[in-house]
Design a protein around this motif. Sequence first.
Motif, PDB file in Angstrom:
ATOM      1  N   GLU A 119      85.127  15.210  11.833  1.00 20.75           N
ATOM      2  CA  GLU A 119      84.950  14.593  10.515  1.00 20.75           C
ATOM      3  C   GLU A 119      83.506  14.741  10.066  1.00 20.75           C
ATOM      4  O   GLU A 119      82.577  14.459  10.824  1.00 20.75           O
ATOM      5  CB  GLU A 119      85.345  13.106  10.546  1.00 20.75           C
TER       6      GLU A 119
ATOM      7  N   VAL B  58      80.963  13.450   7.186  1.00 16.56           N
ATOM      8  CA  VAL B  58      80.814  12.415   6.147  1.00 16.56           C
ATOM      9  C   VAL B  58      79.487  12.601   5.426  1.00 16.56           C
ATOM     10  O   VAL B  58      78.434  12.681   6.066  1.00 16.56           O
ATOM     11  CB  VAL B  58      80.862  11.005   6.774  1.00 16.56           C
TER      12      VAL B  58
ATOM     13  N   GLU C 229      76.602  11.303   2.469  1.00 17.89           N
ATOM     14  CA  GLU C 229      76.135  10.143   1.717  1.00 17.89           C
ATOM     15  C   GLU C 229      76.686  10.300   0.298  1.00 17.89           C
ATOM     16  O   GLU C 229      77.091  11.406  -0.084  1.00 17.89           O
ATOM     17  CB  GLU C 229      74.596  10.124   1.690  1.00 17.89           C
ATOM     18  N   PRO C 230      76.690   9.230  -0.493  1.00 18.27           N
ATOM     19  CA  PRO C 230      77.252   9.349  -1.855  1.00 18.27           C
ATOM     20  C   PRO C 230      76.297  10.081  -2.798  1.00 18.27           C
ATOM     21  O   PRO C 230      75.805   9.521  -3.756  1.00 18.27           O
ATOM     22  CB  PRO C 230      77.463   7.898  -2.277  1.00 18.27           C
TER      23      PRO C 230
ATOM     24  N   ASN D 154      85.283   9.839  -2.417  1.00 19.71           N
ATOM     25  CA  ASN D 154      85.051   8.441  -2.785  1.00 19.71           C
ATOM     26  C   ASN D 154      84.295   8.449  -4.096  1.00 19.71           C
ATOM     27  O   ASN D 154      83.227   9.058  -4.190  1.00 19.71           O
ATOM     28  CB  ASN D 154      84.216   7.751  -1.712  1.00 19.71           C
TER      29      ASN D 154
ATOM     30  N   THR E 267      78.912   3.824   6.909  1.00 21.15           N
ATOM     31  CA  THR E 267      78.309   5.141   7.122  1.00 21.15           C
ATOM     32  C   THR E 267      76.865   5.011   7.565  1.00 21.15           C
ATOM     33  O   THR E 267      76.314   5.928   8.130  1.00 21.15           O
ATOM     34  CB  THR E 267      78.346   5.991   5.853  1.00 21.15           C
TER      35      THR E 267
ATOM     36  N   LEU F  42      74.165   1.140  -5.330  1.00 24.34           N
ATOM     37  CA  LEU F  42      75.542   1.622  -5.455  1.00 24.34           C
ATOM     38  C   LEU F  42      76.448   0.589  -6.115  1.00 24.34           C
ATOM     39  O   LEU F  42      76.285  -0.605  -5.910  1.00 24.34           O
ATOM     40  CB  LEU F  42      76.100   1.964  -4.072  1.00 24.34           C
ATOM     41  N   PRO F  43      77.421   1.067  -6.894  1.00 23.75           N
ATOM     42  CA  PRO F  43      78.407   0.156  -7.466  1.00 23.75           C
ATOM     43  C   PRO F  43      79.125  -0.618  -6.349  1.00 23.75           C
ATOM     44  O   PRO F  43      79.236  -0.119  -5.233  1.00 23.75           O
ATOM     45  CB  PRO F  43      79.382   1.089  -8.182  1.00 23.75           C
TER      46      PRO F  43
ATOM     47  N   TYR G  19      82.113  -1.126  -5.652  1.00 25.27           N
ATOM     48  CA  TYR G  19      83.483  -0.705  -5.336  1.00 25.27           C
ATOM     49  C   TYR G  19      83.448   0.793  -5.106  1.00 25.27           C
ATOM     50  O   TYR G  19      82.481   1.467  -5.468  1.00 25.27           O
ATOM     51  CB  TYR G  19      84.424  -1.003  -6.524  1.00 25.27           C
ATOM     52  N   ARG G  20      84.465   1.321  -4.507  1.00 29.57           N
ATOM     53  CA  ARG G  20      84.650   2.777  -4.524  1.00 29.57           C
ATOM     54  C   ARG G  20      86.133   3.076  -4.469  1.00 29.57           C
ATOM     55  O   ARG G  20      86.891   2.350  -3.828  1.00 29.57           O
ATOM     56  CB  ARG G  20      83.901   3.467  -3.392  1.00 29.57           C
TER      57      ARG G  20
ATOM     58  N   GLU H  95      88.947   5.662  -3.340  1.00 32.70           N
ATOM     59  CA  GLU H  95      89.108   6.736  -2.381  1.00 32.70           C
ATOM     60  C   GLU H  95      90.283   7.615  -2.804  1.00 32.70           C
ATOM     61  O   GLU H  95      91.399   7.127  -2.958  1.00 32.70           O
ATOM     62  CB  GLU H  95      89.377   6.100  -1.018  1.00 32.70           C
TER      63      GLU H  95
END
Length: 470
Positions: free
Chosen positions: A153, A155, A157-158, A197, A221, A235-236, A238-239, A241
């Motif tokens: 996996e 992952v 960062e946003p 996301n 994360t 960051l907001p 919520y997210r 997915e």
Amino acid sequence: MNNYEPIIGLEVHVELSTRSKMFCSCSADYFGKESNTHTCPVCLGLPGALPVPNKAALENCMKLGLALGCKISDESRFERKNYFYPDLPKGYQISQYRWPLCKSGIVKVRNKIGEVREIRINRVHQEEDTGKLTHSGENTLIDYNRSGVPLVEIVTEPDFRDTEEIRDYAKKIQQICRYLGISNADMEKGDMRLEANVSVRKVTAGHPELVEGSLAHAGPTSVGDSSSTTRNDMLPPYRVELKNINSFRFMVAAVEYEIRRQIEALDKGERLIQETRGWNENKKQTYTQRVKEEANDYRYFADPDLTEMIVDSDSVKKTKEEMQELPVDKQKRFVASYGLSETQAIMLTDTREFADYFEEAVRVGKEYSLQPTKVANTLINKKFNRDEILPAKFVEMLVGEQEKGVLPDEELEKIIAQAITDNPQAVADYKKGKESSVQFLVGQVMKFTHGKADPNRAKELLTEKLSSRV
Ligand code: ADP
Ligand code: MG
Ligand code: ZN
């Protein structure tokens, strides 16, 4: 109208094409095989069965981590991710959480306006795949052939801000997996799976605005890595997915839709919630699959059946040496040693096979003083089956053309453009459907070049040019 900025983070799963599964000696080559024939007490989760880690899988996970610029942890561990669902008979998935094998990488991508942006990789970790459930009416069939197949996996960062970056990133991961020879990364076959996301935040005068009542959503994360949270603390809260979307194209469409949906909702003063959504290709819409009431409680703990993994710097060095040359490095080398443009280098390194073909042709062509740039141009512009015409044959044809004095494409294109400008009537006739007008134009080109053009190539280029003009 308010101004919003999309915030997107990706989770990518890649199934490794090792011979055996992650913790047992069953064959990992399950695709299209008879159900439940690749199983044993370990991957069926029978009591008392003990897992033994697959060294090749871990090396491949490490290679992928290194290719994505990650640091390899000198100490890492497997943990149990506990959940109750029959796709894993043990009652947990062996994964990594607090101590992943690879951490903190960087991948460069291009955005919609062509800028290069850096995406931070949070982690690349090793885990195992689950079995496959097939629901039919009241019944559910379970196939454990896939249970325990090595899965990696990745992952981020946003850090994604538009869908072009997502597309570029996913293609890069796929390309790197194929270059390294660790997975086919075929999305249709499920070798590679994407989850996006998505959230959006308001920007005022170029700065993100803190959404009411929200503070840092550091999320899991950032466990054990405080450095990566800095850009995340606005960051907001919520997210959304997006899951189970099995093509690049659908993923891009789903994210675009989701960004619009979220902006519209926020503009209407609605509150967005944390949820999982899928993609309905017929309606071209995302739809709610599961609303997360609260965070899942997986009760992670270190797997007592598996010891800590210690990786010393020597084995990292050795793995690096064994790695195939990566696309970016190949591109740099092609620019430096063959004088190609960056664009040419990117096109020729699309696959390892194409790049090898090019280099072999350059090597053979050297004896005939064929320029690498000439080889590159022809390979990029001419479509032919490379399995049928091998590099030596290709070079022979190219040299033959050169000796006959056949005009190269670049010059031919100029003459074609001239022929089009000089013969508006023929062009108009062609547009009205008179196909034979092309033949007339080819004749003009041949006349102009005193027979030095290849008429077939001239026709090809003419047709291309005529159909692209509006
Ligand atoms: P989970 O397994 O619960 O989905 P992970 O930590 O594996 O959690 O993945 C979380 C993903 O969501 C990461 O890619 C992260 O960058 C992204 N993410 C976190 N917060 C946001 C947000 N507000 N908007 C968009 N993406 C986010
Ligand atoms: Mg997730
Ligand atoms: Zn097994």
